[in-house]
Structures are given as C-alpha cells and as structure tokens.
Design an enzyme around this catalytic site. Sequence first.
Site, PDB file in Angstrom:
ATOM      1  N   LYS A 269       3.812  -0.878   8.488  1.00  0.00           N
ATOM      2  CA  LYS A 269       2.691  -0.652   7.555  1.00  0.00           C
ATOM      3  C   LYS A 269       1.401  -1.177   8.177  1.00  0.00           C
ATOM      4  CE  LYS A 269       1.003  -2.181   2.986  1.00  0.00           C
ATOM      5  NZ  LYS A 269       1.320  -2.871   1.718  1.00  0.00           N
ATOM      6  N   ASP A 274      -6.333  -4.215   2.178  1.00  0.00           N
ATOM      7  CA  ASP A 274      -5.804  -3.714   0.910  1.00  0.00           C
ATOM      8  C   ASP A 274      -6.489  -4.424  -0.254  1.00  0.00           C
ATOM      9  OD1 ASP A 274      -4.363  -2.796  -1.243  1.00  0.00           O
ATOM     10  OD2 ASP A 274      -2.523  -3.907  -0.740  1.00  0.00           O
ATOM     11  N   LYS A 281      -7.370  -5.609  -6.907  1.00  0.00           N
ATOM     12  CA  LYS A 281      -6.728  -6.927  -6.899  1.00  0.00           C
ATOM     13  C   LYS A 281      -7.700  -7.989  -7.423  1.00  0.00           C
ATOM     14  CE  LYS A 281      -3.629  -6.339  -2.932  1.00  0.00           C
ATOM     15  NZ  LYS A 281      -2.377  -6.547  -3.679  1.00  0.00           N
ATOM     16  N   ASP A 292      -2.507  -7.109   5.782  1.00  0.00           N
ATOM     17  CA  ASP A 292      -1.615  -6.056   5.300  1.00  0.00           C
ATOM     18  C   ASP A 292      -1.267  -5.050   6.407  1.00  0.00           C
ATOM     19  OD1 ASP A 292      -0.076  -5.346   3.131  1.00  0.00           O
ATOM     20  OD2 ASP A 292      -1.589  -4.028   2.235  1.00  0.00           O
ATOM     21  N   ASP A 351      -2.428   0.133  -6.208  1.00  0.00           N
ATOM     22  CA  ASP A 351      -2.166  -1.014  -5.334  1.00  0.00           C
ATOM     23  C   ASP A 351      -0.768  -0.937  -4.699  1.00  0.00           C
ATOM     24  OD1 ASP A 351      -2.693  -3.335  -4.023  1.00  0.00           O
ATOM     25  OD2 ASP A 351      -2.448  -4.651  -5.775  1.00  0.00           O
ATOM     26  N   GLU A 353       0.289   0.981  -2.522  1.00  0.00           N
ATOM     27  CA  GLU A 353      -0.139   2.000  -1.559  1.00  0.00           C
ATOM     28  C   GLU A 353       0.721   2.040  -0.305  1.00  0.00           C
ATOM     29  OE1 GLU A 353      -1.270  -0.983  -1.581  1.00  0.00           O
ATOM     30  OE2 GLU A 353      -1.102  -1.452   0.544  1.00  0.00           O
ATOM     31  N   ARG A 355       3.899   2.003   0.203  1.00  0.00           N
ATOM     32  CA  ARG A 355       5.011   2.955   0.147  1.00  0.00           C
ATOM     33  C   ARG A 355       4.524   4.395   0.271  1.00  0.00           C
ATOM     34  NH1 ARG A 355       6.636   0.452  -5.574  1.00  0.00           N
ATOM     35  NH2 ARG A 355       5.654  -1.331  -4.557  1.00  0.00           N
TER      36      ARG A 355
END
Length: 497
Positions: A269, A274, A281, A292, A351, A353, A355
Amino acid sequence: MDYAIKCDDLENLAGDCLVLGVYQKRKLSAATAVVDEMLGGLVTRLLKRDDVEGKAGDVMLINHVPRHQFERLLLVGLGKRETLDAAAYRKALAAASKALKDSGAKTALSALHEAEVKGEDLAWKIRQSVEALENALYRFTQLKTETENNKPPRLAKLQFWLANVQDVAAAETGLKQGEAITRGMRLTREMANLPGNICTPSYLAEQAEKLGRAHKKIKVNILDEADLEELRMGAFLSVSKGSRQPATLIVMEYQGASAKAKPIVLIGKGLTFDAGGISLKPAANMDEMKYDMCGGASVIGTLQVAAELGLPINVVGLVPASENLPDGNANKPGDIVTSMSGMAIEILNTDAEGRLLLCDALTYAKRYEPAAVIDVATLTGACIVALGRHPSGLMGNDEDLCKTLIRAGEKSGDRLWRLPLWDEYQEQLKSNFADVANIGGPDGGTITAACFLSRFAKDFKWAHVDIAGTAWKTGTEKGATGRPVPLLSQYLIDQAQ
Ligand code: BES
Ligand code: MN
Ligand code: ZN
C-alpha cells in the site's frame, strides 16, 4: 559501517572496544574468561563491584583498560545460559549496540556470538548483530540543517571474532544477509520518514526507477493514470480523484530465475498521505499518515534485498501509490465505483481507501500466474487495538503460506500473529446497492478489511499482512522501523533455498 570477520587468537587482535558476553550470576563466557585471566581478574572484580548480574540487556562499559590491546571492554549480559533464546539474544544485542554507539569507540571487535542461542546458528547471530547495530545507529538526517545534528556516529567498524576457520563461511553468509537486509530497511525508512509534500506518488516511482537503474535484474514500469484508466482500475482511481498528485502503479520485476518460474508477487500500500478524504480523520497525530506508504516502501526495499543477494527466484513488486484527500472531486460516502475485477464497491467510508487500491492491484497480480501473493499494508487502526505494536497481523487463504510466513517472522524477529478469516465475517460487507461495501462496521475491523481483499484474491495463494502497528513508532521515538523488510526478506531467502 564497515563489517569484517576476524579469525585469529584474541591476543593478536586490537581495537577501541572489545564486546564480551556475561551470563547471569556473573558467569563469564569463554572469551570473557580468557580476557579476565589476561587482566588478572579485572572483569570479575568490576562486575562484582558494580553489582552487574548479567541479565539479558545489562551492559557495563569498562572505559579504560591500561596496557591492553583494547582500550575499552563492553560487557553484555546474556541472561541465563540455559534459557538464552532468540528474544533474549536480540534484547542483549539492542542494549550492546546502543552502548557501543555511545561509547565513543571507532572500531570494535565482538565475541558475543560465541554464546549458544537456542535453535539459531552462527549466520543468524551475525545477521542479528548487524541488524541491531544498524538500528541503533540509524537517524533520519535528510531534512535537518544544523550541523550538530548531522554529525555521523564515531563508530565506523565492527569486526566479528571467530576462533575457528570452519565457521568463516557461515559467518559470511550472515554478514551478507544482514548488510543487504539493513540496506533494504534503510531505503524503506528514508522514504517513509519523508513528509507527504516531498514523498509523493511520483517520488516513490522515482525511487523505484532508481532501483531499476542500479540492478540489471530489476525491470521497472510506471503506470500513470491513463494506463490505470485503460486497465479499468476504477477503485484505485476513485481514491486519487481527490488529489492533485497523480496516482501511479509502480511495477517492479526482479528476475533471478528462469522466465518460466512462477513469481512471488509482493504488493505494498502506497498512500503517501491519508487524510481520510471526505470522511476526514481527526487532527491529532494526522501527520503520522505520511507513513501510510510504508507497505509500498518496504516492497521497494525488499526488492533491493532480493537483487543484492541475487536470490534465484522471480519476484514482482506492485505499489499502487496515491494520496487520500478531501476535495470537491473526491470520493463521497455512498459513491459506487467499479473495480478492475468488475465488482461494484459501495464506498461507505472514504477513509477505508487502502483496500480500494489493493483490490485493483490484486486483480492486476493475476496476470503473473503467481506462486503466491503477499500484500503488506498499514490498513487498519483496529489492528493496533487488537495486537498492539509488536506483531503485524496476518490473514490469508492458504494454510501453508500463512505457516511459512509465521516461521519467517519468528526467524527474522519481525513477527506475525494470525487472525481468523472465517466466512462468517464476510456478511459484514453486505451492501444494499452494490456487490460489496468497503467497510464492515465497528467489529473486527482488521478482519473485515482482509475479507474485502480476499474477494479479489480467489485465484491464487494469498496472504495479507497488516502493518499498521509495526511500520513506524509513535511518540518521542517517532520514526519508521523498516518493517516488514526483515520478514519479507526472510520469506524470499527461504523460498530461494
Ligand atoms: N491508513 C489507515 C489505517 C491506520 C490508521 C493505520 C491509524 C495506522 C494508524 C486506513 O486507511 C484507515 O483509515 N482505516 C480506517 C478504516 C475504517 C474507516 C474502516 C481505520 O482504521 O480507521
Ligand atoms: Mn484511511
Ligand atoms: Zn490509509
């Protein structure tokens, strides 16, 4: 750091610091006893004087040894001889490395690895020593301008002392692996510690291209948004819509075996920041979401390890890279997007995201007819709640692959803990409007995230490693750890055997 193996009588060797082991209750290891004898019992006297017992992690620096070839002695506690296992040895190495760094010595010779460690061989002990020292010495200095902070550590050379020539080959194997793995970790940490305004998806792509230029056996291909469009990666592209930085899919192919050999595909990833998107967030600690992309960075780092060790296997690295930001053009809760697999996904929380990127990368992996696919991702905060920050979370659709990975984790010290991926959990992903929802509610968030991915991983052996709790340290020691490069490297080394 310069490392070497030294096979000679202790009496013939010299340096700034000699590193020696002491077992609990002040029992001296073999080399320590020899040195104690040479010094007329000085070691025994000082251990007693300062009441240093020799517990794993104890250290005592004897800073000036008159008329001796070594100016300093660093005594390192190893705990009880009978219970010295991998964990205790790693603890002792961490303490020794820190003390050595702070000792002021420029060169050191270590005899610690003469100790028997349960279930581990000499190569392992040497490799762990290199990893512990590099970890103690690592600092992120790229963006600090004060020269004081940029002063390199004094320690420049560590030698490993061997009594037996027969041991040299094993020690060299350990040394080579340790150096390759720590260089891979360093590459990963350097990218990960950079802030989001510097380490963008394009920056990650440049680093991968640089790796490709450095190693003939690595081919790098950077897919841009037009390419992703053509591949119909609607889930991946929906995340990057809200960002001004273009998304990329970094494709790295390491060919160490014949072209016919099925590759291992590693997917990381690569969210270079993020913010959560429209499902924004909270502000506290949001800076840490620059990390991230640690999964992606560790895949790049691991490909470097494979190339440096010249492993006789094929490995593909895929890094879908993007930002996740709120914007007028960003994904909205309730939006439905179509993934490359054709599956329609309802985005109930923007959030979740990671996946959305990973599912399209998993579908892309199919074209390689992989021997196995392993994705590594800072995927869920829930993983930190479930497991804390010691192991990474493991889930997968293949028993053997999961067991092999768990063993690689134990061996490398980059440990995993498996969570169930039972069908019962899949129901939480039901959507009234699309084939699947991108979140599964508040219960078992790490597992439902893996359940989501599993739907795109039906055609191959697949494992998912959630590194949310292990890829970086939070608090005053904030910084990337370089994990899971040791785990993935160990897995590849084992597959190459
Ligand atoms: N990158 C985060 C996961 C994360 C959060 C890792 C904090 C480490 C520390 C991921 O994209 C995310 O936001 N996940 C959500 C999922 C939720 C919306 C189902 C989370 O964990 O809150
Ligand atoms: Mn997120
Ligand atoms: Zn994320």
